[in-house]
Scaffold this active site. Structure first.
Site, short mmCIF file in Angstrom:
data_model
loop_
_atom_site.label_atom_id
_atom_site.label_comp_id
_atom_site.label_asym_id
_atom_site.label_seq_id
_atom_site.Cartn_x
_atom_site.Cartn_y
_atom_site.Cartn_z
N ARG A 139 0.83 -1.21 0.00
CA ARG A 139 0.00 0.00 0.00
C ARG A 139 0.87 1.27 0.00
O ARG A 139 0.45 2.32 -0.46
CB ARG A 139 -0.99 0.00 1.19
CG ARG A 139 -1.90 1.23 1.22
CD ARG A 139 -3.17 1.03 2.03
NE ARG A 139 -2.90 0.49 3.35
CZ ARG A 139 -2.43 1.19 4.39
NH1 ARG A 139 -2.20 2.47 4.26
NH2 ARG A 139 -2.21 0.60 5.56
N LYS A 168 -9.60 3.66 -19.68
CA LYS A 168 -9.98 3.92 -21.06
C LYS A 168 -8.79 3.69 -22.00
O LYS A 168 -8.24 2.62 -22.02
CB LYS A 168 -10.56 5.33 -21.18
CG LYS A 168 -11.53 5.70 -20.04
CD LYS A 168 -12.75 4.81 -19.95
CE LYS A 168 -13.67 5.29 -18.85
NZ LYS A 168 -14.67 4.34 -18.42
C1 LIG Z 1 -14.09 11.49 -18.56
C2 LIG Z 1 -14.11 10.44 -17.49
N1 LIG Z 1 -13.45 10.67 -16.35
C3 LIG Z 1 -13.46 9.76 -15.35
C4 LIG Z 1 -14.13 8.57 -15.47
C5 LIG Z 1 -14.12 7.60 -14.31
O1 LIG Z 1 -13.22 6.58 -14.55
P1 LIG Z 1 -13.32 5.13 -13.89
O2 LIG Z 1 -14.54 4.46 -14.45
O3 LIG Z 1 -12.03 4.49 -14.28
O4 LIG Z 1 -13.44 5.31 -12.42
C6 LIG Z 1 -14.81 8.27 -16.64
C7 LIG Z 1 -15.52 7.00 -16.79
O5 LIG Z 1 -16.23 6.77 -17.75
C8 LIG Z 1 -14.81 9.25 -17.69
O6 LIG Z 1 -15.46 9.03 -18.85
#
Ligand SMILES: Cc1ncc(COP(=O)(O)O)c(C=O)c1O
Length: 379
Positions: A48, A197
């Protein structure tokens, strides 16, 4: 100075310094043995607090973001919530009206418990942003292009405004990745992304990254990472280390597909509107192209109301129907029933999220197959 793809394979510590392994191993351990009390020969003590695989990813991320520091979190939301906790009790934050739903929920439901308030504003208007700055405002939070209507914020102009008022600027750069949009060069203090993503790119990991050049912010974020405990797992860090090596070629193909598909959809009578910042017809095109290398890999479009949306999606065979974006496979989303389902129909209408709006995250499939598939479904 090497090119993007060479850099992603060689320009950060890609070889394991302990063993010489050409793929950083998964140091799948929670703890590290010590040879004596206060053993200073050991770099790591407890996962951690730090782990060699996760550390390697953080070094890779610092290279990718061209930042001094980067920290990996268990999700994009963990990265976002930890960064927003930089706000002190009694302070105020400015965010985009159409900020990512999870961020909106965190700011609206959790931060008020700490006496932190927020204003959601139209980020395309500098005057509107400035009008919302209060004596206790501490941060302007940018997300560009936005989800799902790809609204564009002028990062440099907002950062200049923030500097004038001595405010911190944070930028969610998920849609463009640091390859194509570099908020630090435009004045941002903190850049974060959902690595779930494009950075990982294979729809098999949930992760987040926070990058900064400011030592104090880094130290604070490291404390939060350790104390809130939203650390990234070793297996996931390893998967992202592998995924990021192909970020350049994946993005190149995805962006190419997105641009061509946006142009194709614009010609279809059955499509009423296409939102893609790479199109000249997009209201934010000029600003976007001045701060990013291309239009990115995500677009949205509105199909004619006379179409049955269920029938349309049943006829789309290549993109998977799902939430999320940024995978090697194309992903078709329906914001009204997915990301924006928690809003009332009136709230959705106000934001422009109509029932016949679809978002497409373009993958790396053959362009002709994607176009044929959409063309068939739209008939
Ligand atoms: C622009 C954007 N920021 C943050 C997030 C949050 O990411 P996570 O799903 O990895 O927590 C998303 C999720 O779709 C997103 O589209």
């Amino acid at each position: 100075m090497t090119g993007i793809n060479t850099g992603l394979l060689h320009n950060y510590p890609v070889i394991d310094k302990y063993t010489g392994a050409s793929s950083i191993p998964k140091y799948q351990t929670s703890t590290f043995s010590q040879t004596k009390l206060n053993d200073e020969s050991r770099q790591f003590m407890y996962t951690r607090f730090g782990n060699p695989t996760v550390k390697a990813l953080e070094e890779g991320m610092a290279y990718l973001f061209k930042s001094k520091y980067a920290l990996a979190f268990s999700s994009g939301m963990a990265a976002i919530s930890n960064v927003l906790m930089l706000a002190k009790t009694g302070s105020h934050i400015i965010l985009p009206l159409e900020v990512y739903g999870g961020t909106c929920q965190f700011v609206s439901t959790i931060l008020p418990r700490f006496g932190i308030t927020a204003s959601f504003v139209d980020m395309s208007s500098l005057a509107d942003i400035e009008a919302h700055i209060q004596p206790n405002t501490c941060m302007i939070y940018i997300e560009t292009p936005s989800n799902p209507l790809l609204k564009v914020t002028d990062i440099k102009a907002v950062c200049e405004l923030a500097k004038k008022h001595k405010l911190l600027t944070v930028c969610d750069n998920t849609f463009m990745t640091p390859l194509y949009q570099r908020p630090f060069e435009l004045g941002a203090d903190v850049v974060l992304e959902s690595a779930t993503k494009f950075i990982n790119g294979h729809s098999d990991v949930v992760a987040g990254v926070v990058a900064t050049n400011d030592q104090k912010i880094y130290e604070q974020m490291y404390l939060y990472q350790k104390n809130f405990g939203g650390i990234l797992g070793v297996e996931d860090a390893w998967l992202i280390l592998r995924g990021m090596k192909t970020l350049g070629i994946r993005m190149e193909k995805s962006v190419y597909n997105a641009q061509k598909i946006a142009e194709f959809l614009e010609t279809k009578k059955s499509v009423k509107k296409v939102y893609y910042p790479g199109l000249k017809s997009h209201v934010g095109h000029a600003i976007h192209m001045s701060q990013a290398a291309n239009g990115g890999a995500v677009l949205s479009f509105v199909v004619d109301e006379k179409y049955d949306c269920d029938e349309f999606v049943s006829k789309v065979h290549i993109p998977i129907l799902a939430v999320s974006l940024g995978g090697v496979e194309s992903i078709l989303s329906h914001p009204a029933t997915m990301s924006h389902a928690c809003l009332t129909p009136e709230e959705r209408a106000k934001e422009g999220v109509t029932d016949n709006l679809f978002r497409l995250s373009c993958g790396i499939e053959d362009l002709s197959d994607l176009i044929d598939d959409l063309d068939r479904a739209l008939k």
